[in-house]
Design a protein around this motif. Structure first.
Motif, PDB file in Angstrom:
ATOM      1  N   ILE A 107       0.795  -1.228   0.000  1.00 61.56           N
ATOM      2  CA  ILE A 107       0.000   0.000   0.000  1.00 61.56           C
ATOM      3  C   ILE A 107       0.829   1.279   0.000  1.00 61.56           C
ATOM      4  O   ILE A 107       0.365   2.304  -0.474  1.00 61.56           O
ATOM      5  CB  ILE A 107      -1.010   0.030   1.170  1.00 61.56           C
ATOM      6  CG1 ILE A 107      -0.304   0.005   2.511  1.00 61.56           C
ATOM      7  CG2 ILE A 107      -2.019  -1.086   1.064  1.00 61.56           C
ATOM      8  CD1 ILE A 107      -1.185   0.390   3.684  1.00 61.56           C
ATOM      9  N   ALA A 108       2.065   1.220   0.531  1.00 61.37           N
ATOM     10  CA  ALA A 108       2.859   2.448   0.663  1.00 61.37           C
ATOM     11  C   ALA A 108       4.160   2.423  -0.122  1.00 61.37           C
ATOM     12  O   ALA A 108       4.805   3.458  -0.257  1.00 61.37           O
ATOM     13  CB  ALA A 108       3.157   2.708   2.139  1.00 61.37           C
ATOM     14  N   GLY A 109       4.566   1.259  -0.602  1.00 63.31           N
ATOM     15  CA  GLY A 109       5.851   1.169  -1.296  1.00 63.31           C
ATOM     16  C   GLY A 109       7.001   1.090  -0.298  1.00 63.31           C
ATOM     17  O   GLY A 109       6.811   0.707   0.849  1.00 63.31           O
ATOM     18  N   ASP A 110       8.188   1.468  -0.749  1.00 60.67           N
ATOM     19  CA  ASP A 110       9.370   1.400   0.118  1.00 60.67           C
ATOM     20  C   ASP A 110       9.187   2.271   1.357  1.00 60.67           C
ATOM     21  O   ASP A 110       8.453   3.267   1.337  1.00 60.67           O
ATOM     22  CB  ASP A 110      10.615   1.849  -0.643  1.00 60.67           C
ATOM     23  CG  ASP A 110      11.034   0.854  -1.728  1.00 60.67           C
ATOM     24  OD1 ASP A 110      10.584  -0.309  -1.689  1.00 60.67           O
ATOM     25  OD2 ASP A 110      11.820   1.249  -2.603  1.00 60.67           O
ATOM     26  N   VAL A 111       9.874   1.899   2.430  1.00 59.63           N
ATOM     27  CA  VAL A 111       9.800   2.626   3.700  1.00 59.63           C
ATOM     28  C   VAL A 111       9.979   4.118   3.456  1.00 59.63           C
ATOM     29  O   VAL A 111      10.900   4.533   2.758  1.00 59.63           O
ATOM     30  CB  VAL A 111      10.873   2.106   4.687  1.00 59.63           C
ATOM     31  CG1 VAL A 111      10.943   2.991   5.920  1.00 59.63           C
ATOM     32  CG2 VAL A 111      10.589   0.678   5.085  1.00 59.63           C
ATOM     33  N   ASN A 112       9.087   4.897   4.049  1.00 60.46           N
ATOM     34  CA  ASN A 112       9.113   6.342   3.847  1.00 60.46           C
ATOM     35  C   ASN A 112       9.109   7.118   5.160  1.00 60.46           C
ATOM     36  O   ASN A 112       8.738   8.278   5.200  1.00 60.46           O
ATOM     37  CB  ASN A 112       7.924   6.771   2.979  1.00 60.46           C
ATOM     38  CG  ASN A 112       6.597   6.325   3.558  1.00 60.46           C
ATOM     39  OD1 ASN A 112       6.530   5.819   4.676  1.00 60.46           O
ATOM     40  ND2 ASN A 112       5.524   6.517   2.816  1.00 60.46           N
ATOM     41  N   ILE A 113       9.488   6.433   6.240  1.00 63.42           N
ATOM     42  CA  ILE A 113       9.552   7.071   7.552  1.00 63.42           C
ATOM     43  C   ILE A 113      10.913   6.772   8.180  1.00 63.42           C
ATOM     44  O   ILE A 113      11.539   5.760   7.856  1.00 63.42           O
ATOM     45  CB  ILE A 113       8.426   6.565   8.492  1.00 63.42           C
ATOM     46  CG1 ILE A 113       8.501   5.039   8.658  1.00 63.42           C
ATOM     47  CG2 ILE A 113       7.056   6.988   7.977  1.00 63.42           C
ATOM     48  CD1 ILE A 113       7.582   4.486   9.734  1.00 63.42           C
ATOM     49  N   PRO A 114      11.389   7.645   9.080  1.00 64.86           N
ATOM     50  CA  PRO A 114      12.663   7.373   9.749  1.00 64.86           C
ATOM     51  C   PRO A 114      12.532   6.175  10.691  1.00 64.86           C
ATOM     52  O   PRO A 114      11.441   5.846  11.159  1.00 64.86           O
ATOM     53  CB  PRO A 114      12.960   8.655  10.519  1.00 64.86           C
ATOM     54  CG  PRO A 114      11.713   9.461  10.522  1.00 64.86           C
ATOM     55  CD  PRO A 114      10.814   8.924   9.451  1.00 64.86           C
ATOM     56  N   GLU A 115      13.667   5.560  10.977  1.00 67.76           N
ATOM     57  CA  GLU A 115      13.674   4.390  11.865  1.00 67.76           C
ATOM     58  C   GLU A 115      13.219   4.794  13.264  1.00 67.76           C
ATOM     59  O   GLU A 115      13.798   5.688  13.874  1.00 67.76           O
ATOM     60  CB  GLU A 115      15.077   3.783  11.918  1.00 67.76           C
ATOM     61  CG  GLU A 115      15.152   2.517  12.723  1.00 67.76           C
ATOM     62  CD  GLU A 115      16.507   1.829  12.638  1.00 67.76           C
ATOM     63  OE1 GLU A 115      16.663   0.770  13.270  1.00 67.76           O
ATOM     64  OE2 GLU A 115      17.412   2.333  11.951  1.00 67.76           O
ATOM     65  N   PRO A 116      12.178   4.131  13.791  1.00 65.67           N
ATOM     66  CA  PRO A 116      11.683   4.456  15.132  1.00 65.67           C
ATOM     67  C   PRO A 116      12.541   3.800  16.217  1.00 65.67           C
ATOM     68  O   PRO A 116      13.301   2.873  15.954  1.00 65.67           O
ATOM     69  CB  PRO A 116      10.264   3.893  15.141  1.00 65.67           C
ATOM     70  CG  PRO A 116      10.278   2.811  14.128  1.00 65.67           C
ATOM     71  CD  PRO A 116      11.333   3.159  13.118  1.00 65.67           C
ATOM     72  N   SER A 117      12.371   4.281  17.445  1.00 63.26           N
ATOM     73  CA  SER A 117      13.190   3.758  18.537  1.00 63.26           C
ATOM     74  C   SER A 117      12.488   2.701  19.383  1.00 63.26           C
ATOM     75  O   SER A 117      13.147   1.913  20.048  1.00 63.26           O
ATOM     76  CB  SER A 117      13.645   4.907  19.445  1.00 63.26           C
ATOM     77  OG  SER A 117      12.520   5.580  19.968  1.00 63.26           O
TER      78      SER A 117
END
Length: 85
Positions: free
Chosen positions: A37-47
């Motif tokens: 649904i969103a394609g490649d990861v588009n958010i920073p790595e969460p902690s």
């Protein structure tokens, strides 16, 4: 039935399974769903531990097309259905 319709039907049914899949199986389903649904990861790595595990699983699908991710999701859900539905 189109791939999009089939994907929607399967993903809706997964949400209603009686039992939650094992963590590794759930991460596999999640990562394919997100890639579809969103394609490649588009958010920073969460902690956070859970969020980070989900992010890493999604990152592992980088480069897979939306259609291929949908097909893989449908196939995996079909394999797991008898176990959890």
């Amino acid at each position: 039935m189109s791939l999009e319709e089939q994907f929607k039907q399967v993903s809706d049914s997964v949400r209603n399974w009686k039992t939650k899949p094992a963590d590794s199986e759930n991460l596999a389903l999640y990562s394919l769903y997100k890639q579809a649904i969103a394609g490649d990861v588009n958010i920073p790595e969460p902690s956070g531990m859970v969020e980070n595990a989900k992010w890493k699983a999604w990152t592992s699908r980088k480069g897979i097309s939306s259609d291929d991710a949908k097909k893989q999701y449908i196939e995996l859900a079909g394999q797991l259905k008898g176990k959890y539905a």
